[in-house]
Design an enzyme around this catalytic site. Structure first.
Site, PDB file in Angstrom:
ATOM      1  CG  ASP A  14     -13.939 -11.169   6.538  1.00 39.79           C
ATOM      2  OD1 ASP A  14     -13.058 -11.568   7.246  1.00 39.79           O
ATOM      3  OD2 ASP A  14     -13.335 -10.672   5.327  1.00 39.79           O
ATOM      4  CE1 TYR A  68      -3.739  -2.637   0.659  1.00 35.11           C
ATOM      5  CE2 TYR A  68      -2.456  -3.065   2.708  1.00 35.11           C
ATOM      6  CZ  TYR A  68      -3.529  -3.505   1.746  1.00 35.11           C
ATOM      7  OH  TYR A  68      -4.135  -4.467   1.942  1.00 35.11           O
ATOM      8  CE  LYS A  70      -6.112  -7.614   9.411  1.00 32.31           C
ATOM      9  NZ  LYS A  70      -7.390  -7.397   8.425  1.00 32.31           N
ATOM     10  CE1 TYR A 102      -8.769  -4.974   1.331  1.00 32.54           C
ATOM     11  CE2 TYR A 102      -8.800  -6.030   3.294  1.00 32.54           C
ATOM     12  CZ  TYR A 102      -8.427  -5.727   2.293  1.00 32.54           C
ATOM     13  OH  TYR A 102      -6.806  -6.155   1.933  1.00 32.54           O
TER      14      TYR A 102
END
Ligand SMILES: *Cc1c(COP(=O)(O)O)cnc(C)c1O
Length: 657
Positions: free
Chosen positions: A468, A234, A497, A362
């Site tokens: 998600d 990014y 995560k 996302y």
């Protein structure tokens, strides 16, 4: 790295730290001496110093002195005195040039009842050490243990001073383990030792020290290698500012090569749920690596993966029965999409091939994940390549770019959603959503009534629901899973995560029996033909298991709830004062915008920079400012962090005037 300070430590007490300090100070009049913590007979120490280095300057910095000859935590408690804290020692010694600091006792002596030790101080201050050992019995073991402790925190060792009668065997054994650490032998000295001999020994030690300092300084040029060879995620490398050189992490904080301690306010991309460097996870990783580091997971298995699957299924509860491993959130989503899609082809209903997803979604950066996400922003360049599903609007609990009037739009948007289900349900493979909070699109909180309505529609129209929970799962939302706190259920859940407590890459896709059984067939091609080389890596699974133990013992869920209430209090105090728009908090997530609906990019750059000057490592999402700390953050650290956040916004406001 701080090279204008040197720390003198030893393998135990009475090993000769003060003696070595005085040898060093004898020939360096521009260096001063500080013994920040002195217990029992403190003044004797300075006398000892002045016997050998009569002119040595004593630093005027404050000391913590106790009469009791005990470890600082015990001495302070016995004398009802303040115990030393790493933060205080750091603040005192910062910016002091040419300072020789002598510790009290060995490296793991507790400074206070929060279990801070000299190692924590050294790791935070980035100060190199001289380690003093004796030459007697037990030396090898104590010396190797001290070196291992220092190396485990990347604290550079300038020299090992061996004090006492010469013992070549010991020296050789230690050198065999650590050939690169220079040894300086200080033989037993008597009252008849010539002063010139002391000078010679001091000089010899300084020589080794400067040699190692030069070497460590050269190794420090790694930042230039980063600039030359690394392509960052990014990142527009033409205009991006220099990356923050992070050299260490502990608990809620990151430490930079420039001597800063920054609160990790984005939990290292939302992964660090139980704080950095947790010793239990370190031990689990080390033990598993020694036992079984890796093996392919296709036709073999191992205990960590089996135990972890059982734990995850127990945590998720019905209807989940199976766990599929991969290594990152995007892949967990790919697997979920494939599970849903192939369930229908296996069942002979290939027309059920579409995915319904939500504006602002996302789900990762791989092609499948991009196909069920907002196409602007990150993924614009790939728009022509992705299979697009059906995009539906959602209802946020606050005014947002996705839902300008917030919950006022509930009824209208419920109707739109029902309509989409009526029209498309028979062609849908599944619906996918980040439940409760859409992370990457700007911490968009969903209206819970709307989220529950989505759950009901999936039940009514018999459409699989994929959650998600890569971001929201494992405590972040103030429950083990967002779906539990929201009171909905689903068919597939994706985790990544926080799974290993933020230590190693690992992801899991949890599926219900209905989906798993659709793959059972005599025809082998009906199996889920998907896998990754490191699927179910044993070390990562061991880290996840240790992390789940810590979750339970530390009651991370309650911690997240109490962080949430601190966030809500902060919002009450600061919403008007800082004119925050749409401030919101749930679990360990605090977010707000500075101006409604405005994409003003300057804040996205300025806020992290101002935050850094207040000791925060912040990232922004466009105009959204968020604060997502480790869930193990202490109340005191949280207070400090939140007041730094307030100061950051105040400074930003001031700069706009
Ligand atoms: C971060 C994230 C992903 C992608 O995970 P990676 O490990 O970066 O591939 C997917 N979904 C959500 C909700 C995320 O926050």
């Amino acid at each position: 790295m701080n090279f204008s300070q040197v720390f003198i430590t030893a393998t135990g007490t009475d090993v000769g730290k003060t003696f070595v300090s005085s040898l060093l100070l004898r020939t360096r009049k521009n260096w001063s001496y500080w013994k920040p913590v002195q217990t029992g007979g403190s003044r004797v120490d300075q006398n000892a110093l002045h016997e050998i280095a009569p002119l040595a300057a004593i630093s005027p910095l404050k000391c913590f002195e106790y009469d009791l000859p005990a470890s600082p935590d015990q001495a302070a408690a016995a004398e009802f005195a303040l115990s030393p804290r790493v933060a205080d020692l750091l603040a005192l010694s910062r910016d002091q040039e040419n300072l020789l600091i002598e510790g009290a006792g060995g490296l793991l002596v507790p400074l206070n009842e929060d279990n801070e030790t000299w190692l924590d101080f050294l790791q935070a201050s980035r100060m190199p050490v001289v380690l003093v050992a004796t030459s007697g019995l037990g030396t090898i073991n104590h010396t190797l243990l001290s070196i291992e402790a220092l190396q485990s925190r990347s604290i550079p060792i300038l020299a090992l001073v061996i004090n006492g009668f010469e013992h070549r065997g010991n020296q050789r054994s230690i050198a065999r383990f650590h050939p690169r650490i220079p040894q300086v032998i200080i033989p037993q000295l008597g009252s008849d030792t010539a002063l010139s001999e002391l000078d010679r020994l001091g000089e010899a030690l300084w020589q080794k020290i400067s040699l190692m300092r030069n070497e460590a300084q050269r190794a420090d040029s790694w930042l230039r290698k980063d600039q030359k060879f690394v392509w960052h995620p990014y990142t527009q490398h033409k205009t991006a500012p220099r990356p923050i050189p992070v050299v260490a992490a502990r608990g809620s904080y990151l430490y930079t090569d420039e001597g800063e301690r920054l609160l990790d306010a984005s939990a290292s991309w939302w992964t660090c749920s139980i704080g950095h460097g947790h010793p239990r996870i370190a031990a689990a990783i080390r033990a598993q690596q020694a036992k079984l580091d890796h093996c392919g997971f296709g036709n073999a298995t191992h205990q960590p993966a089996a135990e972890l699957a059982a734990r995850l299924i127990a945590l998720a509860g019905p209807p989940f029965t199976k766990v599929f491993y991969s290594d990152n959130g995007s892949c967990a989503v790919e697997v979920a999409l494939k599970m849903a899609a192939q369930t229908w082809t296996n069942r002979g209903q290939p027309e059920r091939s579409k995915f319904l997803y939500f504006e602002g979604a996302y789900h990762g950066d791989t092609f499948g994940a991009m196909s069920v996400a907002e196409s602007g922003g990150f993924h614009k360049a790939f728009a022509p390549y992705v299979f697009k599903g059906i995009e539906a609007p959602l209802v946020t609990s606050h005014p947002s770019r996705l839902c300008p009037k917030g919950p006022e739009e509930l009824n209208e948007r419920k109707a739109i959603l029902r309509n989409l289900f009526e029209k498309n349900a028979k062609n849908l493979a599944a619906v996918i959503i980040e439940p409760w909070v859409q992370g990457a699109s700007g911490m968009m909180f969903q209206d819970l009534e709307w989220l529950r309505y989505l759950g009901e529609l999936c039940g009514e129209f018999k459409v699989f629901l994929i959650l998600d929970e890569v971001f929201t799962g494992l405590g972040r939302i103030g429950d083990v899973f967002a779906f539990k706190r929201a009171g909905i259920t689903a068919d597939i859940v994706c985790l990544a995560k926080g799974l290993t407590g933020g230590n190693l890459p690992l992801a899991a896709t949890l599926a219900c029996e209905e989906i798993f059984s659709a793959f059972l067939d005599d025809d082998r091609s009906k199996a889920l033909l998907h896998g990754h080389t490191f699927s179910g890596n044993p070390i990562a699974c061991a880290a996840a298991l240790a992390s789940l133990d810590i979750y339970r013992e530390e009651d991370i869920v309650s911690r997240a709830r109490s962080i949430e209430s601190s966030f809500k209090t902060w919002i009450e105090w600061n919403e008007k004062r800082l004119s925050l728009s749409a401030p919101r908090a749930v679990g360990g997530i605090l977010a707000f915008e500075l101006e409604v609906g405005d994409y003003f990019h300057k804040a996205a750059y300025q806020i992290p920079e101002i935050g850094r000057s207040h000791g925060l490592l912040l990232r922004t999402l466009g105009s959204t400012i968020y604060f997502v700390p480790s869930l193990m953050i202490t109340a005191e650290e949280l207070d400090l962090g939140l007041s730094a956040l307030r100061q950051t916004i105040e400074d930003y406001r001031e700069s706009q005037k």
